[in-house]
Design a protein around this motif. Structure first.
Motif, PDB file in Angstrom:
ATOM      1  N   GLU A 185      -3.062   6.107  -5.535  1.00 37.72           N
ATOM      2  CA  GLU A 185      -2.916   5.419  -4.262  1.00 37.72           C
ATOM      3  C   GLU A 185      -3.405   3.980  -4.316  1.00 37.72           C
ATOM      4  O   GLU A 185      -4.474   3.687  -4.860  1.00 37.72           O
ATOM      5  CB  GLU A 185      -3.678   6.166  -3.159  1.00 37.72           C
ATOM      6  N   LEU A 186      -2.622   3.095  -3.752  1.00 40.08           N
ATOM      7  CA  LEU A 186      -3.053   1.733  -3.446  1.00 40.08           C
ATOM      8  C   LEU A 186      -3.313   1.675  -1.949  1.00 40.08           C
ATOM      9  O   LEU A 186      -2.397   1.848  -1.143  1.00 40.08           O
ATOM     10  CB  LEU A 186      -1.977   0.714  -3.829  1.00 40.08           C
ATOM     11  N   LYS A 187      -4.562   1.449  -1.581  1.00 40.06           N
ATOM     12  CA  LYS A 187      -4.943   1.434  -0.174  1.00 40.06           C
ATOM     13  C   LYS A 187      -4.839   0.016   0.392  1.00 40.06           C
ATOM     14  O   LYS A 187      -4.966  -0.964  -0.347  1.00 40.06           O
ATOM     15  CB  LYS A 187      -6.384   1.943  -0.009  1.00 40.06           C
ATOM     16  N   PRO A 188      -4.644  -0.105   1.696  1.00 35.10           N
ATOM     17  CA  PRO A 188      -4.661  -1.444   2.306  1.00 35.10           C
ATOM     18  C   PRO A 188      -6.079  -1.997   2.359  1.00 35.10           C
ATOM     19  O   PRO A 188      -7.045  -1.238   2.479  1.00 35.10           O
ATOM     20  CB  PRO A 188      -4.110  -1.191   3.711  1.00 35.10           C
ATOM     21  N   ARG A 189      -6.212  -3.305   2.285  1.00 34.20           N
ATOM     22  CA  ARG A 189      -7.519  -3.950   2.384  1.00 34.20           C
ATOM     23  C   ARG A 189      -7.878  -4.172   3.854  1.00 34.20           C
ATOM     24  O   ARG A 189      -7.009  -4.222   4.729  1.00 34.20           O
ATOM     25  CB  ARG A 189      -7.519  -5.303   1.670  1.00 34.20           C
ATOM     26  N   ARG A 190      -9.184  -4.318   4.108  1.00 34.09           N
ATOM     27  CA  ARG A 190      -9.618  -4.717   5.441  1.00 34.09           C
ATOM     28  C   ARG A 190      -9.162  -6.148   5.726  1.00 34.09           C
ATOM     29  O   ARG A 190      -8.995  -6.952   4.808  1.00 34.09           O
ATOM     30  CB  ARG A 190     -11.147  -4.637   5.549  1.00 34.09           C
ATOM     31  N   LYS A 191      -9.010  -6.463   6.992  1.00 29.75           N
ATOM     32  CA  LYS A 191      -8.624  -7.816   7.372  1.00 29.75           C
ATOM     33  C   LYS A 191      -9.671  -8.819   6.889  1.00 29.75           C
ATOM     34  O   LYS A 191     -10.871  -8.616   7.058  1.00 29.75           O
ATOM     35  CB  LYS A 191      -8.476  -7.901   8.891  1.00 29.75           C
ATOM     36  N   ASP A 192      -9.212  -9.881   6.261  1.00 32.95           N
ATOM     37  CA  ASP A 192     -10.075 -10.968   5.762  1.00 32.95           C
ATOM     38  C   ASP A 192     -11.121 -10.455   4.776  1.00 32.95           C
ATOM     39  O   ASP A 192     -12.209 -11.040   4.658  1.00 32.95           O
ATOM     40  CB  ASP A 192     -10.767 -11.690   6.918  1.00 32.95           C
ATOM     41  N   SER A 193     -10.795  -9.411   4.057  1.00 27.26           N
ATOM     42  CA  SER A 193     -11.760  -8.828   3.111  1.00 27.26           C
ATOM     43  C   SER A 193     -12.227  -9.849   2.080  1.00 27.26           C
ATOM     44  O   SER A 193     -13.407  -9.893   1.733  1.00 27.26           O
ATOM     45  CB  SER A 193     -11.131  -7.629   2.405  1.00 27.26           C
ATOM     46  N   PRO A 253       0.837  -1.200   0.000  1.00 26.01           N
ATOM     47  CA  PRO A 253       0.000   0.000   0.000  1.00 26.01           C
ATOM     48  C   PRO A 253       0.872   1.250   0.000  1.00 26.01           C
ATOM     49  O   PRO A 253       1.939   1.290   0.621  1.00 26.01           O
ATOM     50  CB  PRO A 253      -0.790  -0.119   1.309  1.00 26.01           C
ATOM     51  N   GLY A 254       0.401   2.253  -0.698  1.00 28.85           N
ATOM     52  CA  GLY A 254       1.171   3.492  -0.784  1.00 28.85           C
ATOM     53  C   GLY A 254       0.839   4.249  -2.039  1.00 28.85           C
ATOM     54  O   GLY A 254      -0.145   3.963  -2.733  1.00 28.85           O
ATOM     55  N   GLU A 255       1.686   5.207  -2.357  1.00 33.77           N
ATOM     56  CA  GLU A 255       1.420   6.112  -3.471  1.00 33.77           C
ATOM     57  C   GLU A 255       2.333   5.798  -4.648  1.00 33.77           C
ATOM     58  O   GLU A 255       3.549   5.655  -4.488  1.00 33.77           O
ATOM     59  CB  GLU A 255       1.632   7.558  -3.017  1.00 33.77           C
ATOM     60  N   LEU A 256       1.739   5.694  -5.816  1.00 35.74           N
ATOM     61  CA  LEU A 256       2.479   5.546  -7.066  1.00 35.74           C
ATOM     62  C   LEU A 256       2.422   6.864  -7.821  1.00 35.74           C
ATOM     63  O   LEU A 256       1.514   7.676  -7.615  1.00 35.74           O
ATOM     64  CB  LEU A 256       1.880   4.435  -7.930  1.00 35.74           C
ATOM     65  N   THR A 257       3.364   7.049  -8.709  1.00 37.37           N
ATOM     66  CA  THR A 257       3.360   8.243  -9.558  1.00 37.37           C
ATOM     67  C   THR A 257       3.406   7.813 -11.014  1.00 37.37           C
ATOM     68  O   THR A 257       4.347   7.124 -11.441  1.00 37.37           O
ATOM     69  CB  THR A 257       4.561   9.151  -9.251  1.00 37.37           C
ATOM     70  N   PHE A 258       2.390   8.186 -11.757  1.00 37.80           N
ATOM     71  CA  PHE A 258       2.364   7.962 -13.200  1.00 37.80           C
ATOM     72  C   PHE A 258       2.922   9.201 -13.888  1.00 37.80           C
ATOM     73  O   PHE A 258       2.500  10.333 -13.586  1.00 37.80           O
ATOM     74  CB  PHE A 258       0.945   7.687 -13.690  1.00 37.80           C
ATOM     75  N   SER A 259       3.850   8.989 -14.801  1.00 36.66           N
ATOM     76  CA  SER A 259       4.452  10.091 -15.559  1.00 36.66           C
ATOM     77  C   SER A 259       4.014  10.011 -17.010  1.00 36.66           C
ATOM     78  O   SER A 259       4.062   8.937 -17.633  1.00 36.66           O
ATOM     79  CB  SER A 259       5.983  10.026 -15.469  1.00 36.66           C
ATOM     80  N   PHE A 260       3.576  11.136 -17.524  1.00 36.49           N
ATOM     81  CA  PHE A 260       3.145  11.239 -18.919  1.00 36.49           C
ATOM     82  C   PHE A 260       4.189  12.063 -19.655  1.00 36.49           C
ATOM     83  O   PHE A 260       4.394  13.240 -19.340  1.00 36.49           O
ATOM     84  CB  PHE A 260       1.761  11.869 -18.997  1.00 36.49           C
TER      85      PHE A 260
END
Length: 654
Positions: free
Chosen positions: A146-154, A126-133
């Protein structure tokens, strides 16, 4: 390093908005910090470059107008994520991404305003990515993602099932908890409660404020008709013509409000079911500038569906008839989505998964399921259930034959004849609903009339691969109102006794429990009336016992007692069924398991009837009495007992 490069150094490509005041601040700071003597001819040239670059940056970033999904989640079973970037001529740029994330595919279409970028998120934290054009190896602009963390046992979340009672409501017609959002600047149709077919102002806040009412009633799951933005100029209250599928309609509230609704339900041990629409949209923003010509089904443009869903499996159907069912538009204002287009199908799949993960959902009800491209909708359903193996999805397959409905349930032997599997866990029992439409007015026992219709419905249960996972109901938001057909509480009680005790998942439509009526012949708005008490100033407040009329309390009390009893009855949720051919318009069946047995007796006759118990010995066995779960009255089972006209008993055997 050239003078131009010196001027460019430190200029952020993330700058999104720029006005004269900001420009003056930057220029003042620039002049104050000049480390060399001021020479106008030396200063003006780089200053010009700064202006050009700042304006260029502003223009480039303005090109990126939409990013969908707006964010995603780390640790998904399917690591492939396809992100749609939209903006003026955005396809001219090459795309890269930070953090050593792999771009597995970039798709550009005939429309230069779109680029679809697929990344592999496997093992990406989880964290932030940067796309470059970039253009010619120079970065034009970047986009944080952003890639967010999932809930436990989602992934292991459990969906609704036969232990639940689902309460269906239309949010615009349920309760107005926040009058300030009745009309909003970003939506076309404004609230006008004086018009039956207009927006009336019900919202998410109104639902939240009355969750205790639903809990008291015995509901364990909430199905709301769509809450995403529907920006049609009229008739937008129903929500099935969505214009933005990542945004809650501002007249209902915000995305955060929807998350709050989910949380408040879960606090009460209740579940949230989202009404998902795969077949069509309304004025969705992509339809103003489509990525591909075949994003929709085109003829070109509009053509009406023939509504003949049987053509989906009829081996004798003509190709044109099958095409007009699947590809024709449901109505002219709802463009038909092309699920055979891989970009569209992936868009719908990711959007559905995004809502499950984001809002912590417990299920989907899928509108007009059997009108979709049958191969495409099977892929959509499988992708979701692969990600969430215990998640439940019920599809609207509005047909009038059990074999035809069973065709659409997961692992159907009927579908297998044509090598087809929809992967759809649940379907709706429309044939039982059909029987409910007239059976309680058929007072005399005949070969094909009376309560025999209900009995015959269950004789075909063998056709369904999972009979406990079908939805049973007396009415919904599209059908004639039950209490309009039968303005007689006795008949309502008979129907509810059946809905609550037969196999499957019971569903109640808002207002049934207080005797609400509505005539579909007067238009759909009449079967979708406002719930009394949901608006300030309503003379009748049916949300409280004191506010309900005596008649409304009679309906409510019976419903609440019945479905609260059902909550903890495993014998009803998963027990076997044994039914007996009706006699004298009296229908008897048993729900039983190894531990307990419940005997249900429905007298559809307009006369009092005597039930002789010796015929039911194989199920009564050693029991000597049965206690009615509603009245508490005990009935001896040794010989016979009497049953009032138009009534039902639910007897726990002792």
């Amino acid at each position: 390093m050239t003078e131009k490069e010196v001027c460019l150094e430190g200029v952020s490509t993330e700058l999104k908005f720029f006005n004269l005041i900001n420009f003056q601040i930057i220029m003042t700071s620039f002049i104050k910090n000049l480390s060399y003597s001021f020479k106008p001819q030396r200063f003006l040239k780089p200053l010009g470059f700064i202006v050009i670059i700042l304006l260029h940056t502003q223009s480039a970033v303005a090109q990126l107008q939409k990013t969908e999904p707006p964010f995603w989640f780390s640790g998904m079973k399917n690591p492939e994520l396809q992100i749609m970037f939209y903006g003026k001529n955005i396809a001219q740029y090459d795309v890269s991404v930070s953090n050593n994330v792999v771009i597995s595919n970039v798709t550009k279409t005939e429309n230069p305003n779109y680029v679809f970028v697929t990344i592999n998120t496997q093992n990406v934290a989880p964290g932030e990515l940067t796309f470059s054009f970039k253009s010619k190896n120079k970065t034009a602009f970047t986009k944080k993602y952003e890639l967010k963390p999932r809930r436990k046992d989602s992934a292991l979340r459990e969906g609704f099932d036969s232990s639940d009672m689902i309460y269906l409501l239309m949010p615009d017609r349920f309760a107005n908890g926040n009058p300030n959002n009745d009309s909003t600047p970003d939506t076309a149709e404004k609230a006008d409660r004086s018009k039956p077919g207009s927006r009336h102002g019900g919202d998410i806040e109104g639902i939240i404020q009355h969750l205790d009412y639903l809990h008291e009633l015995g509901a364990t799951a909430l199905w709301s008709t769509p809450l995403c933005e529907d920006n049609d100029e009229r008739g937008s209250y129903h929500g099935y013509g969505q214009s933005d599928v990542y945004k809650i309609d501002s007249r209902y509230g915000t995305n955060d409000d929807y998350l709050r609704l989910s949380s408040e339900l879960h606090k009460r041990g209740m579940k949230l079911i989202l009404d998902y629409v795969t077949n069509h949209w309304g004025k969705h923003w992509t339809l103003q500038d489509m990525p591909t010509y075949d994003w929709l089904h085109q003829f070109p443009g509009y053509a009406q569906t023939n509504y003949r869903m049987t053509t989906q499996f009829d081996q004798n159907a003509s190709a044109i008839d099958a095409k007009m069912c699947m590809d024709g538009w449901f109505v002219k204002s709802m463009p038909d989505l092309n699920q055979s287009n891989e970009l569209m199908l992936n868009y719908l799949t990711q959007n559905a998964i995004w809502w499950i993960e984001y809002a912590n959902l417990d299920g989907f009800r899928v509108d007009t399921y059997s009108y979709c491209d049958k191969a495409g909708i099977a892929k959509w359903t499988k992708a979701i259930t692969d990600e969430y193996p215990y998640f439940n999805i019920v599809g609207e397959v509005w047909m009038h034959d059990q074999a035809q409905m069973a065709y659409w349930q997961k692992d159907s032997k009927i579908g297998a004849i044509q090598n087809y599997n929809s992967y759809l866990p649940s379907v709706m029992d429309f044939t039982l609903h059909d029987a409910f439409g007239n059976v309680f007015n058929e007072d005399k026992h005949e070969w094909d009339k009376g309560i025999i219709k209900v009995y015959e419905n269950f004789t075909n249960d063998f056709l369904y691969p999972d009979i406990n996972n079908i939805l049973v109901f007396a009415e919904n938001h599209d059908t004639q109102r039950f209490n309009q057909i039968y303005p007689d509480i006795r008949k309502y009680k008979m129907a509810m006794a059946l809905v609550a005790t037969v196999r499957g998942i019971p569903q109640l439509y808002t207002g049934s429990e207080i005797g609400m009526k509505g005539d579909k012949n007067q238009g759909d708005a009449d079967i979708r009336r406002d719930f009394p008490g949901g608006w300030p100033g309503d003379a009748n407040n049916a949300f409280t016992k004191a506010g309900r009329t005596a008649e409304q309390n009679a309906y409510f009390d019976y419903t609440a007692q019945l479905f609260n009893w059902r909550k903890n009855k495993a014998v009803i949720h998963t027990g076997k069924t044994t039914q007996y051919v009706p006699e004298n318009n009296v229908y008897v069946y048993f729900r039983h398991n190894d531990k307990e047995s419940v005997m249900v007796v429905v007298n559809n006759s307009n006369e009092k009837q005597t039930v002789k118990t010796n015929r039911f010995a194989e199920n009564i066995r050693n029991a000597t009495r049965g206690k009615d779960v509603i009245s508490g009255q005990t009935f001896a089972l040794e010989n016979e007992f009497s049953l009032d006209a138009k009534s039902a008993l639910i007897l726990e055997l002792e």
